[in-house]
Design a protein around this motif. Sequence first.
Motif, PDB file in Angstrom:
ATOM      1  N   LYS A 185       0.876  -1.163   0.000  1.00  0.00           N
ATOM      2  CA  LYS A 185       0.000   0.000   0.000  1.00  0.00           C
ATOM      3  C   LYS A 185       0.913   1.212   0.000  1.00  0.00           C
ATOM      4  O   LYS A 185       1.954   1.200   0.664  1.00  0.00           O
ATOM      5  N   VAL A 186       0.531   2.256  -0.720  1.00  0.00           N
ATOM      6  CA  VAL A 186       1.375   3.444  -0.782  1.00  0.00           C
ATOM      7  C   VAL A 186       0.634   4.614  -0.133  1.00  0.00           C
ATOM      8  O   VAL A 186      -0.513   4.889  -0.484  1.00  0.00           O
ATOM      9  N   TYR A 187       1.290   5.260   0.831  1.00  0.00           N
ATOM     10  CA  TYR A 187       0.688   6.382   1.555  1.00  0.00           C
ATOM     11  C   TYR A 187       1.478   7.649   1.326  1.00  0.00           C
ATOM     12  O   TYR A 187       2.707   7.612   1.170  1.00  0.00           O
ATOM     13  N   TYR A 188       0.755   8.760   1.337  1.00  0.00           N
ATOM     14  CA  TYR A 188       1.430  10.046   1.371  1.00  0.00           C
ATOM     15  C   TYR A 188       2.001  10.208   2.782  1.00  0.00           C
ATOM     16  O   TYR A 188       1.390   9.766   3.765  1.00  0.00           O
ATOM     17  N   LYS A 208       5.812   3.344   0.874  1.00  0.00           N
ATOM     18  CA  LYS A 208       5.249   2.089   0.373  1.00  0.00           C
ATOM     19  C   LYS A 208       5.390   1.060   1.479  1.00  0.00           C
ATOM     20  O   LYS A 208       6.496   0.809   1.955  1.00  0.00           O
ATOM     21  N   VAL A 209       4.274   0.524   1.901  1.00  0.00           N
ATOM     22  CA  VAL A 209       4.288  -0.431   3.005  1.00  0.00           C
ATOM     23  C   VAL A 209       4.076  -1.828   2.425  1.00  0.00           C
ATOM     24  O   VAL A 209       3.057  -2.094   1.778  1.00  0.00           O
ATOM     25  N   ILE A 210       5.052  -2.671   2.625  1.00  0.00           N
ATOM     26  CA  ILE A 210       4.980  -4.017   2.050  1.00  0.00           C
ATOM     27  C   ILE A 210       4.815  -5.043   3.161  1.00  0.00           C
ATOM     28  O   ILE A 210       5.497  -4.976   4.192  1.00  0.00           O
ATOM     29  N   ASP A 211       3.922  -5.957   2.924  1.00  0.00           N
ATOM     30  CA  ASP A 211       3.659  -6.999   3.899  1.00  0.00           C
ATOM     31  C   ASP A 211       4.731  -8.081   3.760  1.00  0.00           C
ATOM     32  O   ASP A 211       4.823  -8.755   2.745  1.00  0.00           O
ATOM     33  N   LYS A 212       5.543  -8.214   4.806  1.00  0.00           N
ATOM     34  CA  LYS A 212       6.668  -9.143   4.724  1.00  0.00           C
ATOM     35  C   LYS A 212       6.207 -10.581   4.518  1.00  0.00           C
ATOM     36  O   LYS A 212       6.817 -11.345   3.796  1.00  0.00           O
ATOM     37  N   GLU A 213       5.090 -10.902   5.165  1.00  0.00           N
ATOM     38  CA  GLU A 213       4.606 -12.281   5.066  1.00  0.00           C
ATOM     39  C   GLU A 213       4.282 -12.637   3.619  1.00  0.00           C
ATOM     40  O   GLU A 213       4.601 -13.718   3.133  1.00  0.00           O
TER      41      GLU A 213
END
Length: 471
Positions: A25-28, A41-46
Amino acid sequence: MENKASVMVQRYELGRLLGQGTFAKVYYARNTGSNQSVAIKVIDKEKITKASLIDQIKREISIMRLVRHPNILRLYEVMATKTKIYFVLEYAKGGELFDKVAKGKLKEDVAWKYFYQLINAVDFCHSRGVYHRDIKPENLLLDENENLKVSDFGLSALAESKRQDGLLHTTCGTPAYVAPEVINRKGYDGAKADIWSCGVVLFVLLAGYLPFHNSNLMEMYRKIGKAEYKCPSWFPREVRRLLSRMLDPDPNTRTSIALIRQSSWFKKGLRSKNARSGVESNAVAPEDATAGSGPSEGSVAADGNQEPDRPPTLNAFDIISLSAGFNLSSLFEDNSKKKETLFTCRKPASVILSKLEEMAKLLRFRVQKKEAGLLKFEALTEGKKGALSIDTEIFEVTPSFYLVEMKKSNGDTLEYQKVLKEDIRPALKDIVWVWRGEQEQQQQDPQPQPLQPQDQVRDPYPEQDGASQPQ
Ligand code: AMP
């Protein structure tokens, strides 16, 4: 409980959601110190662990830090918690280029500008041995001055189509932008595959629709394989000629970036760009030292690693500092107590290997080759805590640029540090470009610092995985 506007690492204030994909997901966000806008950019490690993408991502992040160009989205830093990875990226305020095209085809001079900037970015990366392999609408963003920013360069493992459908957009999983040889899964030349995708982008910019599009996937494959497309009547002859060379199904005869630059349409635009200063200031970002004279024109050092605006060694520092921030294995395997020693190297892998073997002989270490790029050195004599053993891993960043990680896997830490300082470092001096430890004293670039294992990162989305704890 923190909400989405929580302050992360006391430095970033998170704002609205900018976009979303399968992995990310990408956040300002705003850097609370400098007030600079960024995208996180938040990436789910799992998810990436399940998809076995970790190694690729680690390497590709190093690559992303290597490529600094005004038309390539900057990666400022990488942070992580146990469950998430955060990429702090340059913020592209203008959003996706193709949202513009969705409103209708672009004027020729505007399309030329974006194509010109795309070719500059791609050329720059190719000169460093980096291939995008996934050039498509979602990866072409615009900044506040309408300059193109190619995103996910080197992060193609994470890129995927998110659009369901639409006039211009790839249906999830369709190969609208992908070269025939990539679809056929033959071994392919990354540079040639990127040129094909740039050709599709050029077509879309000028036409307002895709050159290869069919609701039947097999039919679409067939069309791509034969480069069966039809230019609309308004395409100038020079564009048709250029497109036919870029969309050549045979990668061996497909045109090159150097020849694209020589094409009459490319040069025509360049002439009018120079004539109209307004377009010029738009077409080239002010900080750009290379655009307008891309690597083919000799503005980038022949060694492929020098950046025109920074001392040459900073690339190496970037990679090392990034590796420290990303903490390679420790983030994923939760062995953050182990300290790795890292160095960069600009020699071929064979030279690195033989030097390491030579070092082992000199120090009377037994060498075990575990797998490609992984060596284990074991001392023949017992130390305070058993025989000293060192795992050494060689990562290829580009064919002429390597990152080597050494880690004690057995033995006494003090003994290891002594051997490292007194024996290993001198023995490897001919192949080492920069040791990680040298970075702190020399790096002058005031970039945000990557996360160190001891740093506290608060997970901004606790409701999704409440177990998330700072490392
Ligand atoms: P991605 O997962 O990288 O494809 O990002 C998903 C979407 O988020 C993109 O298609 C953009 O609309 C938006 N986005 C990604 N990165 C940025 C950025 N650096 N600045 C602004 N928007 C972005």
